[in-house]
Design an enzyme around this catalytic site. Structure first.
Site, PDB file in Angstrom:
ATOM      1  CE  LYS A 149       0.791   0.763   3.047  1.00 44.80           C
ATOM      2  NZ  LYS A 149      -0.252   0.183   3.766  1.00 44.80           N
TER       3      LYS A 149
HETATM    4  C1  LIG Z   1      -1.586  -0.306   3.127  1.00 44.92           C
HETATM    5  C2  LIG Z   1      -2.376  -1.269   3.710  1.00 44.92           C
HETATM    6  C3  LIG Z   1      -3.268  -1.979   3.009  1.00 44.92           C
HETATM    7  C4  LIG Z   1      -3.433  -2.191   1.680  1.00 44.92           C
HETATM    8  O1  LIG Z   1      -2.387  -2.583   1.045  1.00 44.92           O
HETATM    9  P1  LIG Z   1      -2.154  -2.151  -0.654  1.00 44.92           P
HETATM   10  O2  LIG Z   1      -0.858  -2.940  -1.006  1.00 44.92           O
HETATM   11  O3  LIG Z   1      -2.342  -0.935  -1.067  1.00 44.92           O
HETATM   12  O4  LIG Z   1      -3.283  -3.246  -1.500  1.00 44.92           O
HETATM   13  C5  LIG Z   1      -3.990  -2.978   3.881  1.00 44.92           C
HETATM   14  N1  LIG Z   1      -3.845  -3.160   5.290  1.00 44.92           N
HETATM   15  C6  LIG Z   1      -2.825  -2.184   5.990  1.00 44.92           C
HETATM   16  C7  LIG Z   1      -3.013  -2.399   7.411  1.00 44.92           C
HETATM   17  C8  LIG Z   1      -2.193  -1.335   5.199  1.00 44.92           C
HETATM   18  O5  LIG Z   1      -1.464  -0.587   5.979  1.00 44.92           O
END
Ligand SMILES: *Cc1c(COP(=O)(O)O)cnc(C)c1O
Length: 469
Positions: free
Chosen positions: A113
């Protein structure tokens, strides 16, 4: 100039800057670009040796050109990725002939993120400065998003940020990554309740029109277009690198929750990247996997798993894909979404699903299978993965067993040290935090604990902003 339109057709057509600052469209829809800029295959072929920042610059510019000069964009990108701890930003590791892992967790909070939120922080700051505006960002978190948002907005002059997490229900590492940030514009609040309570409080604050206007509330959740845009980059970056070596189309496997990450892969494909399959990997909360198998989108309750960032009930970004599947007809999207919220499941025709399955595949792993993938990956390759990454790798390997010809790039979305309990359960040792976070557990924490009470929470926000002004 490229503008942005809402998937539900009733909100104004906006520039990139306005789209970013708005987040959600005023008609409840999601903003998408009016058309998809293309990159020629020859040009992608030449990207195999380019640095991540150069590719980011090339991919993003056509989407933002109305509001950002070329040099301005480059400066924002440089600032976005200056705190990553490897110079490649997103290193690509090869595990097998046709299996690669793309490490997206080298940012400040050890999860992918950061790639999107660091960029969003720079873009917000830039546009707010130009407009001489201030905003208050409020968000609820079950762990990962909160710390990534705090790292992206800490110390920014035009932004105050409040992050609400459920008291005693996030992991130690997750809490400390948020509460040890001491910049005066950051406010951490532990709510005596669940993650859903936190989310309800945030929604209620947005729905209070007076409060919303007085505090100039803003949201940065996963539906913000600028976040998707930043994620398109690493698909093209990794795809170009693997193609450079193999000259074949590539597939991607994506551990998925809100469909944001995998939707970015779809955009990369639409721009011209030769993609054979986008594999959607879910944990037991498998609404998307069930959809790709059956064509039916049906909500079920959320079960907690060892990959908590994928424990979701609805994949909000899916609406963007739906818009394209419906031939970009906002009426059809609006009707389907209204039906989904009120009456329940919707079903797409076989004719539509045949098209969908040409590009998308899917799979799911339960917790035991996830632990087994972490164990096996460590044993076979000496490589340690976190549980989210493991869900992706498990689905990728199952796919490769039946389709061995096309290289698969599996996305690694979190550093293993972020989820030490699950990793320890699988391989018997706890992964170490990277050096710059090694003293995390001894840093002083700062946060307030509040009851699950809207009036008290609003009062806290008001008083804190007076103090901060
Ligand atoms: C947020 C997150 C996801 C999922 O991502 P999306 O964009 O919501 O599909 C997967 N793995 C981790 C570690 C995350 O923080």
């Amino acid at each position: 100039m490229l503008k942005y339109i809402s998937t539900r057709g009733q909100a104004p057509r906006l520039s990139f800057a306005d789209t970013t600052l708005a987040g959600l469209a005023s008609d409840g829809g999601l903003y998408v670009p009016e058309f998809c800029p293309k990159i020629e295959p020859g040009e992608i072929g030449n990207m195999g040796n380019q640095h991540y920042l150069e590719i980011a610059w090339r991919v993003i510019l056509p989407y933002v050109a109305e509001d950002l000069a070329s040099e301005e964009l480059f400066a924002l990108l440089k600032a976005s990725y200056k705190n990553f701890d490897v110079k490649e930003i997103a290193p690509l590791k090869q595990l097998e002939d046709n299996l690669y892992v793309l490490e997206l967790f080298h940012g400040p909070t050890l999860a992918f993120k950061d790639i999107a939120l660091q960029f969003l922080g720079q873009v917000f700051d830039h546009f707010l400065r130009l407009r001489e505006e201030r905003v208050t960002i409020i968000g609820a978190t079950s762990g990962d998003t909160g710390s990534a948002a705090i790292e992206a907005f800490r110390g920014k002059d035009n932004v105050n940020i409040f992050i609400f997490h459920p008291h005693k229900r996030v992991s130690d590492v997750q809490r400390k990554q948020m509460t040890t940030v001491t910049d005066p514009n950051v406010f951490n609040v532990a709510i005596e309740g669940s993650f859903d309570d936190c989310q309800d409080l945030v929604k209620a604050m947005f729905n209070d029109a007076t409060f919303r206007a007085d505090m100039q509330l803003s949201a940065i959740n996963s539906i913000n277009w600028a976040r998707i845009l930043a994620q398109v980059v690493y698909y093209i970056y990794a795809g170009a690198k693997v193609r450079h070596a193999t000259d074949k189309p590539v597939s991607f496997c994506v551990p998925t929750g809100n469909f944001g990450n995998v939707y970015a892969g779809y955009v990369a494909q639409s721009m011209g990247l030769p993609v054979e399959k986008l594999l959607v990997a879910t944990n037991r909360n498998d609404i998307l996997h069930r959809f790709f198998v059956s064509g039916r989108m049906k909500m079920e309750g959320v079960t907690p798993t060892i990959s908590p960032s994928m424990d979701i009930q609805i994949s909000s970004n899916f609406e963007r894909l739906l818009f394209d599947l419906f031939g970009r007809m906002p009426k059809a999207v609006e009707q389907t979404m209204a039906h989904f919220r009120k009456a329940g499941p919707f079903h797409l025709d076989d004719s539509v699903m045949t098209g969908v399955r040409k590009l998308f595949g899917s799979g799911r792993l339960d917790d035991n299978q996830t632990i087994e993938v972490i164990r096996r990956t460590h044993e076979k390759y000496g490589y340690v993965v976190d549980p989210h990454t493991a869900v992706g790798l498990g689905v990728a390997q199952a796919w490769l067993a039946d389709n061995p010809k096309t290289p698969v790039i599996s996305l690694a979305t979190a550093h293993p040290a972020k989820f030490p309990e699950a990793v320890k359960r699988a391989i018997g040792v706890e992964p170490e935090l990277p050096e710059r976070l090694a003293d995390l557990h001894t840093r002083p924490e700062k946060y307030d604990v509040l009851p699950n009470d809207l009036a008290k929470v609003q009062d806290f926000v008001r008083r804190s902003l007076k103090g901060a002004a």
